[in-house]
Motif scaffolding. Structure first.
Motif, PDB file in Angstrom:
ATOM      1  N   LEU A 167      35.145  38.899  38.457  1.00  0.00           N
ATOM      2  CA  LEU A 167      36.025  38.564  37.343  1.00  0.00           C
ATOM      3  C   LEU A 167      36.428  37.091  37.402  1.00  0.00           C
ATOM      4  N   PRO A 168      36.117  36.300  36.369  1.00  0.00           N
ATOM      5  CA  PRO A 168      36.457  34.878  36.384  1.00  0.00           C
ATOM      6  C   PRO A 168      37.865  34.624  35.836  1.00  0.00           C
ATOM      7  N   ALA A 169      38.634  33.844  36.564  1.00  0.00           N
ATOM      8  CA  ALA A 169      39.971  33.476  36.096  1.00  0.00           C
ATOM      9  C   ALA A 169      39.877  32.356  35.072  1.00  0.00           C
ATOM     10  N   GLN A 170      40.889  32.255  34.230  1.00  0.00           N
ATOM     11  CA  GLN A 170      40.973  31.112  33.336  1.00  0.00           C
ATOM     12  C   GLN A 170      41.246  29.860  34.152  1.00  0.00           C
ATOM     13  N   ASP A 171      40.905  28.707  33.595  1.00  0.00           N
ATOM     14  CA  ASP A 171      41.181  27.447  34.287  1.00  0.00           C
ATOM     15  C   ASP A 171      42.669  27.337  34.585  1.00  0.00           C
ATOM     16  N   GLY A 172      42.973  27.122  35.851  1.00  0.00           N
ATOM     17  CA  GLY A 172      44.367  26.976  36.251  1.00  0.00           C
ATOM     18  C   GLY A 172      45.129  28.285  36.337  1.00  0.00           C
ATOM     19  N   GLY A 173      44.442  29.419  36.114  1.00  0.00           N
ATOM     20  CA  GLY A 173      45.123  30.711  36.143  1.00  0.00           C
ATOM     21  C   GLY A 173      44.620  31.610  37.256  1.00  0.00           C
ATOM     22  N   ARG A 174      45.046  32.872  37.224  1.00  0.00           N
ATOM     23  CA  ARG A 174      44.638  33.871  38.201  1.00  0.00           C
ATOM     24  C   ARG A 174      43.961  35.025  37.466  1.00  0.00           C
ATOM     25  N   ILE A 175      43.098  35.729  38.168  1.00  0.00           N
ATOM     26  CA  ILE A 175      42.469  36.883  37.507  1.00  0.00           C
ATOM     27  C   ILE A 175      43.500  37.960  37.203  1.00  0.00           C
ATOM     28  N   GLU A 176      44.619  37.961  37.947  1.00  0.00           N
ATOM     29  CA  GLU A 176      45.670  38.949  37.677  1.00  0.00           C
ATOM     30  C   GLU A 176      46.375  38.701  36.347  1.00  0.00           C
ATOM     31  N   ASP A 177      46.198  37.513  35.774  1.00  0.00           N
ATOM     32  CA  ASP A 177      46.857  37.197  34.499  1.00  0.00           C
ATOM     33  C   ASP A 177      46.130  37.788  33.303  1.00  0.00           C
ATOM     34  N   THR A 178      44.924  38.287  33.512  1.00  0.00           N
ATOM     35  CA  THR A 178      43.985  38.499  32.413  1.00  0.00           C
ATOM     36  C   THR A 178      43.588  39.961  32.242  1.00  0.00           C
ATOM     37  N   ILE A 179      43.323  40.352  31.001  1.00  0.00           N
ATOM     38  CA  ILE A 179      42.670  41.626  30.698  1.00  0.00           C
ATOM     39  C   ILE A 179      41.255  41.290  30.228  1.00  0.00           C
ATOM     40  N   PHE A 180      40.271  41.982  30.786  1.00  0.00           N
ATOM     41  CA  PHE A 180      38.863  41.725  30.508  1.00  0.00           C
ATOM     42  C   PHE A 180      38.264  42.880  29.705  1.00  0.00           C
ATOM     43  N   LEU A 181      37.113  42.606  29.079  1.00  0.00           N
ATOM     44  CA  LEU A 181      36.376  43.646  28.358  1.00  0.00           C
ATOM     45  C   LEU A 181      34.934  43.672  28.865  1.00  0.00           C
ATOM     46  N   VAL A 182      34.444  44.883  29.163  1.00  0.00           N
ATOM     47  CA  VAL A 182      33.070  45.108  29.602  1.00  0.00           C
ATOM     48  C   VAL A 182      32.377  45.964  28.555  1.00  0.00           C
ATOM     49  N   ASP A 183      31.156  45.575  28.146  1.00  0.00           N
ATOM     50  CA  ASP A 183      30.454  46.351  27.123  1.00  0.00           C
ATOM     51  C   ASP A 183      29.789  47.589  27.743  1.00  0.00           C
ATOM     52  N   PRO A 184      29.298  48.526  26.923  1.00  0.00           N
ATOM     53  CA  PRO A 184      28.732  49.773  27.453  1.00  0.00           C
ATOM     54  C   PRO A 184      27.482  49.581  28.312  1.00  0.00           C
ATOM     55  N   MET A 185      26.856  48.415  28.245  1.00  0.00           N
ATOM     56  CA  MET A 185      25.689  48.155  29.078  1.00  0.00           C
ATOM     57  C   MET A 185      26.074  47.586  30.443  1.00  0.00           C
ATOM     58  N   GLY A 186      27.385  47.424  30.660  1.00  0.00           N
ATOM     59  CA  GLY A 186      27.868  46.973  31.964  1.00  0.00           C
ATOM     60  C   GLY A 186      28.046  45.479  32.091  1.00  0.00           C
TER      61      GLY A 186
END
Length: 215
Positions: A167-186
């Motif tokens: 999971l990539p964090a935003q510039d200057g941020g943490r991965i804990e700050d973010t909600i991600f989306l994964v498509d059905p193909m993974g």
């Protein structure tokens, strides 16, 4: 009566027929693969190229290049191991945070639950997941509020290093700050900003679910 070419033997004609069948078989296989992949490809094309919402851009940031699911193990709510790749086939909303789950963590859980519920009949196509990077105990109040059939949030433990690598964090941020989306193909395909606007997140999902029938 026309003379036959003496170089054309029954064996060579048979080989030519086999080659023709092989080419047809390969073409049919290619067409089948394109048909299987077309729902996701079409949704990406429509969403990012045609922009069906009248030219407006998506709210979430597209992750480029896409990141396929790693060969990592999860531990589910029953303490049973399963590969991360077993989660393919659905749209996954992902967050990661410590088991202690502070106020910001609880807000992300609430946001994911509400966005999933707001998709109506399409909510079953979405699986919200909390990736927990430690072995700490999760507050029962969180389990009762979010890890139940209607809310549908899965509480899954995953190695901290594997999470950070995927999971990539935003510039200057943490991965804990973010909600991600994964498509059905993974493929990890989108990242929403810190403290996201739930209405705009829901709009992203509605468009993707409308233009893709996979998952």
């Amino acid at each position: 009566m026309p003379q036959q070419d003496p170089s054309v033997t029954p064996e060579s004609r048979g080989d030519a027929r086999i080659d023709a069948r092989t080419r047809r078989g390969r073409l049919q296989m290619l067409m089948l693969l394109l048909v299987c992949a077309s729902p996701v490809l079409f949704s990406y094309f429509t969403y990012y190229v045609i922009k069906p919402s009248g030219g407006s851009t998506n709210y979430g940031a597209l992750i480029d290049p896409q990141r396929p699911m790693p060969a990592a193990q999860l531990i589910d709510e029953r303490a049973q191991p399963q590969p991360l790749t077993a989660m393919r086939g659905k749209w996954l909303m992902l967050m990661t945070d410590a088991s202690a789950c502070d106020e910001a963590c609880a807000r992300k859980l609430f946001t994911m639950r509400q966005i999933r519920a707001g998709q109506g009949e399409d909510r079953e196509r979405i699986v919200p997941i909390w990736l927990i990077p430690d072995q700490g105990r999760v507050d029962e109040r969180l389990s009762n509020a979010y890890n139940e059939p209607y809310a549908g949030v899965r509480f899954m433990r995953m190695d901290r290093a594997a999470i950070a690598q995927w999971l990539p964090a935003q510039d200057g941020g943490r991965i804990e700050d973010t909600i991600f989306l994964v498509d059905p193909m993974g493929n990890l395909m989108m990242r929403w900003p810190k403290d996201p606007d739930p209405k705009k997140m829901s709009g992203d999902l509605k468009k993707l679910l409308k233009y893709s029938r996979i998952g």
